[in-house]
Design an enzyme around this catalytic site. Structure first.
Site, PDB file in Angstrom:
ATOM      1  CB  SER A 262      -0.954  -0.060   1.199  1.00 40.46           C
ATOM      2  OG  SER A 262      -2.000   0.865   1.059  1.00 40.46           O
ATOM      3  CE  LYS A 266       0.181   5.347  -2.112  1.00 43.23           C
ATOM      4  NZ  LYS A 266      -0.603   4.919  -3.243  1.00 43.23           N
ATOM      5  CD1 TRP A 353      -7.693   2.941  -2.601  1.00 41.92           C
ATOM      6  CD2 TRP A 353      -9.393   3.931  -3.637  1.00 41.92           C
ATOM      7  NE1 TRP A 353      -7.717   4.245  -2.194  1.00 41.92           N
ATOM      8  CE2 TRP A 353      -8.760   4.880  -2.808  1.00 41.92           C
ATOM      9  CE3 TRP A 353     -10.504   4.327  -4.384  1.00 41.92           C
ATOM     10  CZ2 TRP A 353      -9.181   6.202  -2.707  1.00 41.92           C
ATOM     11  CZ3 TRP A 353     -10.930   5.651  -4.288  1.00 41.92           C
ATOM     12  CH2 TRP A 353     -10.268   6.567  -3.458  1.00 41.92           C
ATOM     13  CG  HIS A 405      -5.356  -2.758  -0.214  1.00 48.20           C
ATOM     14  ND1 HIS A 405      -4.619  -2.302  -1.278  1.00 48.20           N
ATOM     15  CD2 HIS A 405      -4.867  -2.107   0.875  1.00 48.20           C
ATOM     16  CE1 HIS A 405      -3.736  -1.417  -0.863  1.00 48.20           C
ATOM     17  NE2 HIS A 405      -3.854  -1.290   0.454  1.00 48.20           N
TER      18      HIS A 405
END
Length: 424
Positions: A262, A266, A353, A405
């Site tokens: 998540s 990044k 998402w 997720h």
């Protein structure tokens, strides 16, 4: 008063995120994606075509890296204003019923000051004959949450507040499904993890805490809109942990994979782009601002992040919130910055998402740089993303697993196999 303010800020951020996520949740219609054109990672800003590895290394790579630093994540200092110091606090030589050695090491970022600091948990195969490769990743809730082992010390926030306002002991082991330590140990790898909010808290207004004060004199020379966002601070912390691992004899610091899920996915990509000592980079469900293309504006978008979580990025990035097509770069070029080192991008088919298709397209569009540098890239075609639970690619690897997720055993089995190929 300080703790009350922190709690208020956290509740405010959670409420705002929930409201905005509700507004954006329908942003998952592929037919509404506006056609876009991606910047070519192999064309310099002056129009020169990059036809040799030397031109990429000497010119184009630094151009792209500078754009990401100045206009998205923020500028990253080196070590800060003083040398790091670290100390092994405790050792459990017979963890996991004798399979592993657990170490707790404390890093002081500004020795001899007691803060900021970070406590890292190092899990090492006990049967190893020499230094072993390792996975390094930040965790969301504290080191004590990655395992139910009560030997592991409780981890708190840098401002002394309890994790998410909850009792720390009650959180023990809550994330162990995402960190299959025994599986990793059995495959001959070490696992190194630390609580990300010890580096800097994850809420708007946390810029006075954690490592940010160490950046102060460096940032005097940086334009204010390009000063470090939280992703840059977390990535900086990962590099400092790697500095420490270079002095841990059981770890082969030349074979460390940086991994994140998540927002920490990044962070892993950004850490790998900046610090070429990381041998392998893994992005798990990193979405917008990570592996997913910004120009698709699908699922999580630059505008959403600007409204809800602007502190992750530098202020300059907000200029592109409403029109990501104006960003002079895109996330395939972030992946290209990792070349020719191996990179794994993973998605989940129910995690719209994070835009699984956008993550695949980003990996696919980084392929020309990998091939220029002599690797076998990812292959495939942009119009035919791989089937669910069928990994594809080589030096750039990708899968879209079934589910939501999260980080699962399926993901870790693939990451371990990928590491077997490139780090053993």
């Amino acid at each position: 008063m300080k703790k009350r303010f922190t709690a208020f800020m956290l509740i405010s951020c959670i409420w705002t995120a929930a409201v905005c996520a509700e507004e954006w949740k329908e942003n998952n219609d592929e037919s509404k994606v506006i056609p876009y054109t991606l910047p070519d990672p192999l064309v310099c800003q002056d129009g020169t075509q990059v036809a040799t590895p030397e031109l990429w290394t000497e010119k184009r790579r630094s151009e792209i890296l500078e754009m990401f630093r100045m206009q998205m994540y923020g500028m990253m200092p080196d070590r800060g204003q003083s040398e790091l110091r670290w100390e092994t606090l405790r050792v459990n030589p017979v963890a996991l019923d004798g399979k592993a050695v657990f170490k707790e090491i404390r890093i002081w970022f500004d020795a001899p000051n007691p803060r900021p600091k970070i406590d890292i948990l190092v899990c090492i195969p006990r049967a190893a004959a020499g230094p072993v490769p390792a996975f390094l990743g930040l965790n969301f809730y504290g080191n004590h949450t990655v395992s139910g082992d009560r030997w592991i010390s409780l981890t708190d926030c840098p401002d002394g507040t309890r994790v998410q306002g909850k009792d720390l002991e009650a959180q023990r082991g809550r994330s162990k499904s995402r960190w299959p330590i025994e599986m990793i140990i059995d495959r001959g790898y070490a696992l190194v993890t630390a609580y990300y909010e010890e580096i800097v808290p994850d809420y708007h207004g946390g810029h006075t805490l954690g490592v940010y004060p160490l950046f102060a004199s460096f940032e005097e020379s940086v334009p204010e809109p390009s000063r470090a966002g939280e992703i840059t601070a977390w990535a900086w912390g990962l590099s400092r942990i790697l500095d420490c691992l270079e002095n841990v004899p059981e770890i082969d610091a030349g074979r460390v994979a940086v991994m994140g899920h998540s927002r920490l996915g990044k962070t892993a990509l950004w850490a790998g782009a900046n610090d070429q000592r990381f041998a392998l980079v893994i992005s798990n469900d990193s979405g917008c601002g990570g592996a997913a293309l910004s120009r698709r504006n699908f699922g999580e978008t630059p505008e959403f992040m600007d409204q809800v979580i602007p502190s992750w990025f530098c202020r300059y990035y907000s200029r592109y919130a409403k029109d990501p097509a104006q960003i002079p770069f895109d996330q395939h070029e972030l992946i290209a910055l990792i070349a020719p080192r191996p990179v794994y991008v993973a998605s989940a088919d129910e995690d719209l998402w994070a835009d699984p298709k956008g993550e695949y397209l980003s990996a696919w569009n980084a392929d020309p740089v990998y091939r220029l540098l002599g690797t076998d890239g990812i292959g495939g075609a942009p119009d035919t993303p791989p089937e669910t639970d069928v990994p594809v690619g080589a030096t750039i690897r990708y899968h879209r697993r079934s589910g939501k997720h999260d980080v699962t055993d399926f993901d870790w089995n693939e990451y371990l196999g990928f590491a077997d190929r490139y780090m053993k």
